[in-house]
Design an enzyme around this catalytic site. Structure first.
Site, PDB file in Angstrom:
ATOM      1  N   GLY A  42      33.333  40.897  43.388  1.00 33.30           N
ATOM      2  CA  GLY A  42      33.750  40.270  41.983  1.00 33.30           C
ATOM      3  C   GLY A  42      34.470  38.804  42.359  1.00 33.30           C
ATOM      4  O   GLY A  42      33.819  37.976  42.945  1.00 33.30           O
ATOM      5  N   GLU A  43      35.641  38.582  41.705  1.00 31.84           N
ATOM      6  CA  GLU A  43      36.470  37.281  41.956  1.00 31.84           C
ATOM      7  C   GLU A  43      37.798  37.882  42.541  1.00 31.84           C
ATOM      8  O   GLU A  43      38.648  38.272  41.715  1.00 31.84           O
ATOM      9  CB  GLU A  43      36.239  36.556  40.750  1.00 31.84           C
ATOM     10  CG  GLU A  43      35.524  35.443  40.618  1.00 31.84           C
ATOM     11  CD  GLU A  43      35.342  34.607  41.825  1.00 31.84           C
ATOM     12  OE1 GLU A  43      34.176  34.300  42.246  1.00 31.84           O
ATOM     13  OE2 GLU A  43      36.526  34.181  42.466  1.00 31.84           O
ATOM     14  N   SER A  44      37.954  37.598  43.730  1.00 34.20           N
ATOM     15  CA  SER A  44      39.509  37.564  44.197  1.00 34.20           C
ATOM     16  C   SER A  44      40.505  37.181  43.668  1.00 34.20           C
ATOM     17  O   SER A  44      41.595  37.777  43.692  1.00 34.20           O
ATOM     18  CB  SER A  44      39.224  37.568  45.856  1.00 34.20           C
ATOM     19  OG  SER A  44      38.982  36.298  46.194  1.00 34.20           O
ATOM     20  N   CYS A  65      32.878  42.634  49.669  1.00 32.11           N
ATOM     21  CA  CYS A  65      32.788  41.229  49.454  1.00 32.11           C
ATOM     22  C   CYS A  65      34.271  40.725  48.825  1.00 32.11           C
ATOM     23  O   CYS A  65      35.129  40.715  49.624  1.00 32.11           O
ATOM     24  CB  CYS A  65      31.744  40.749  48.496  1.00 32.11           C
ATOM     25  SG  CYS A  65      31.495  39.208  48.451  1.00 32.11           S
ATOM     26  N   ARG A  83      37.183  32.598  52.434  1.00 29.86           N
ATOM     27  CA  ARG A  83      36.501  32.935  51.131  1.00 29.86           C
ATOM     28  C   ARG A  83      35.242  31.856  51.037  1.00 29.86           C
ATOM     29  O   ARG A  83      35.517  30.682  51.538  1.00 29.86           O
ATOM     30  CB  ARG A  83      37.435  32.650  49.738  1.00 29.86           C
ATOM     31  CG  ARG A  83      38.528  33.600  49.645  1.00 29.86           C
ATOM     32  CD  ARG A  83      39.258  33.042  48.359  1.00 29.86           C
ATOM     33  NE  ARG A  83      38.278  33.602  47.087  1.00 29.86           N
ATOM     34  CZ  ARG A  83      38.190  32.545  45.945  1.00 29.86           C
ATOM     35  NH1 ARG A  83      39.073  31.542  46.013  1.00 29.86           N
ATOM     36  NH2 ARG A  83      37.658  32.828  45.099  1.00 29.86           N
ATOM     37  N   ILE A 141      26.640  37.672  48.708  1.00 31.67           N
ATOM     38  CA  ILE A 141      26.840  36.594  47.618  1.00 31.67           C
ATOM     39  C   ILE A 141      27.982  35.923  47.581  1.00 31.67           C
ATOM     40  O   ILE A 141      29.143  36.736  47.413  1.00 31.67           O
ATOM     41  CB  ILE A 141      26.633  37.527  46.046  1.00 31.67           C
ATOM     42  CG1 ILE A 141      25.275  38.172  45.998  1.00 31.67           C
ATOM     43  CG2 ILE A 141      26.890  36.570  44.858  1.00 31.67           C
ATOM     44  CD1 ILE A 141      25.293  39.383  44.889  1.00 31.67           C
ATOM     45  N   ARG A 142      28.048  34.356  47.628  1.00 33.06           N
ATOM     46  CA  ARG A 142      29.113  33.812  47.820  1.00 33.06           C
ATOM     47  C   ARG A 142      30.187  34.526  48.834  1.00 33.06           C
ATOM     48  O   ARG A 142      31.329  34.619  48.728  1.00 33.06           O
ATOM     49  CB  ARG A 142      29.896  33.307  46.627  1.00 33.06           C
ATOM     50  CG  ARG A 142      29.016  32.367  45.691  1.00 33.06           C
ATOM     51  CD  ARG A 142      29.875  32.176  44.370  1.00 33.06           C
ATOM     52  NE  ARG A 142      29.878  33.293  43.635  1.00 33.06           N
ATOM     53  CZ  ARG A 142      30.987  33.650  43.215  1.00 33.06           C
ATOM     54  NH1 ARG A 142      32.117  33.246  43.550  1.00 33.06           N
ATOM     55  NH2 ARG A 142      31.063  34.826  42.629  1.00 33.06           N
ATOM     56  N   HIS A 154      27.092  43.248  49.845  1.00 33.09           N
ATOM     57  CA  HIS A 154      26.983  44.300  48.897  1.00 33.09           C
ATOM     58  C   HIS A 154      26.064  45.700  48.965  1.00 33.09           C
ATOM     59  O   HIS A 154      25.163  45.272  48.585  1.00 33.09           O
ATOM     60  CB  HIS A 154      26.673  43.262  47.402  1.00 33.09           C
ATOM     61  CG  HIS A 154      27.735  42.438  47.019  1.00 33.09           C
ATOM     62  ND1 HIS A 154      28.475  42.823  46.023  1.00 33.09           N
ATOM     63  CD2 HIS A 154      27.842  41.253  47.358  1.00 33.09           C
ATOM     64  CE1 HIS A 154      29.311  41.728  46.005  1.00 33.09           C
ATOM     65  NE2 HIS A 154      28.836  40.693  46.503  1.00 33.09           N
ATOM     66  N   GLU A 214      26.153  48.082  47.419  1.00 33.73           N
ATOM     67  CA  GLU A 214      25.785  48.687  45.919  1.00 33.73           C
ATOM     68  C   GLU A 214      24.872  48.104  45.451  1.00 33.73           C
ATOM     69  O   GLU A 214      24.407  48.589  44.327  1.00 33.73           O
ATOM     70  CB  GLU A 214      27.146  48.662  45.113  1.00 33.73           C
ATOM     71  CG  GLU A 214      27.615  47.226  44.607  1.00 33.73           C
ATOM     72  CD  GLU A 214      28.154  46.263  45.792  1.00 33.73           C
ATOM     73  OE1 GLU A 214      28.284  46.707  46.768  1.00 33.73           O
ATOM     74  OE2 GLU A 214      28.723  45.402  45.073  1.00 33.73           O
TER      75      GLU A 214
HETATM   76  N1  GLN Z   1      33.507  34.174  46.402  1.00 34.72           N
HETATM   77  C1  GLN Z   1      34.231  35.535  45.734  1.00 34.72           C
HETATM   78  C2  GLN Z   1      35.615  35.623  45.948  1.00 34.72           C
HETATM   79  O1  GLN Z   1      35.961  34.897  46.851  1.00 34.72           O
HETATM   80  C3  GLN Z   1      33.382  36.688  46.162  1.00 34.72           C
HETATM   81  C4  GLN Z   1      32.054  37.077  45.832  1.00 34.72           C
HETATM   82  C5  GLN Z   1      31.494  38.490  45.652  1.00 34.72           C
HETATM   83  O2  GLN Z   1      32.416  39.239  45.722  1.00 34.72           O
HETATM   84  N2  GLN Z   1      30.318  38.571  45.545  1.00 34.72           N
HETATM   85  O3  GLN Z   1      36.066  36.387  45.337  1.00 34.72           O
END
Ligand code: GLN
Length: 199
Positions: A53-55, A84, A115, A146-147, A182, A184
């Site tokens: 998700g987004e940390s 992630c 990150r 993913i990122r 990921h 999942e």
């Molecule tokens: N770039 C996101 C973060 O810094 C992590 C991306 C992800 O969980 N797919 O939180």
């Protein structure tokens, strides 16, 4: 693990991110899950997943609902998987203060993470990852990044169990498992199954 523990659900930190995909993976394995949004919901779980998700958002929400201490206490005695953004939350510290954007990791896995470590041009990709050192997971695993963060330091108690291009992308410290990708988002359930074996 004490008798009966296998009947208990796996918790999914459900404040933000793709926790529903983990739910589907565990359902395919016949394992019940429970979303965790407040401290009392950690009660009686056998293990916990902190999803992607987004940390930045996850940091804010964890502190808003008072989960920081309870999550740390839970992780002292139960398996925890971070994928992630979830790995970022498990990390000891973050490299590059500017890129960290106020993210405050839980300080559980002795590693330093950067990150968005692959930059913007290749920030999402699929690649086979060589897994070694997890029960039942031999050979390549089809990993989705993913990122994704990059693990730039691991402490002496941390075992690298997966690499991509020679770099650690899957690490284990006792019953804590951190993945920069990921699991999942694929149909390959081997890593979820291996996580349940961590005692
Ligand atoms: N770039 C996101 C973060 O810094 C992590 C991306 C992800 O969980 N797919 O939180």
């Amino acid at each position: 693990m004490a008798g009966g523990a296998l009947d208990r659900p796996v918790g999914l930190l459900a404040l933000q991110g793709d926790f529903a995909k983990h739910e589907a993976a565990f359902r395919a394995l016949g394992v019940a899950t429970r979303g965790v949004r407040r401290p009392a919901e950690l009660e009686g779980l056998r293990a916990l997943v902190i999803p992607g998700g987004e940390s930045t958002t996850m940091t804010r929400l964890i502190d808003r609902v008072g989960l920081r201490g309870p999550l740390r206490d839970f992780a002292a005695g139960h398996p925890v998987l971070g994928t992630c953004a979830g790995l970022i939350m498990l990390a000891g510290d973050l490299a590059d203060e500017v890129a960290s954007h106020g993210v405050q990791p839980l300080g559980l896995l002795d590693c330093t993470v950067r990150r968005n470590g692959y930059g913007t041009q290749v920030d999402s990709f699929d690649a086979p990852v060589a897994i070694d050192g997890l029960a039942g997971v031999a050979g390549d695993y089809p990993a989705v990044f993913i990122r994704a963060p990059r693990i730039v330091r691991t402490g002496p108690g941390v075992e690298v169990v997966g690499r991509h291009g020679g770099e650690p992308v899957a690490i284990r410290q006792g019953h804590l498992l951190g993945l920069t990708f990921h699991p999942e988002l694929t149909d390959d359930l081997r890593l979820h199954r291996a996580f349940l074996e961590l005692a």
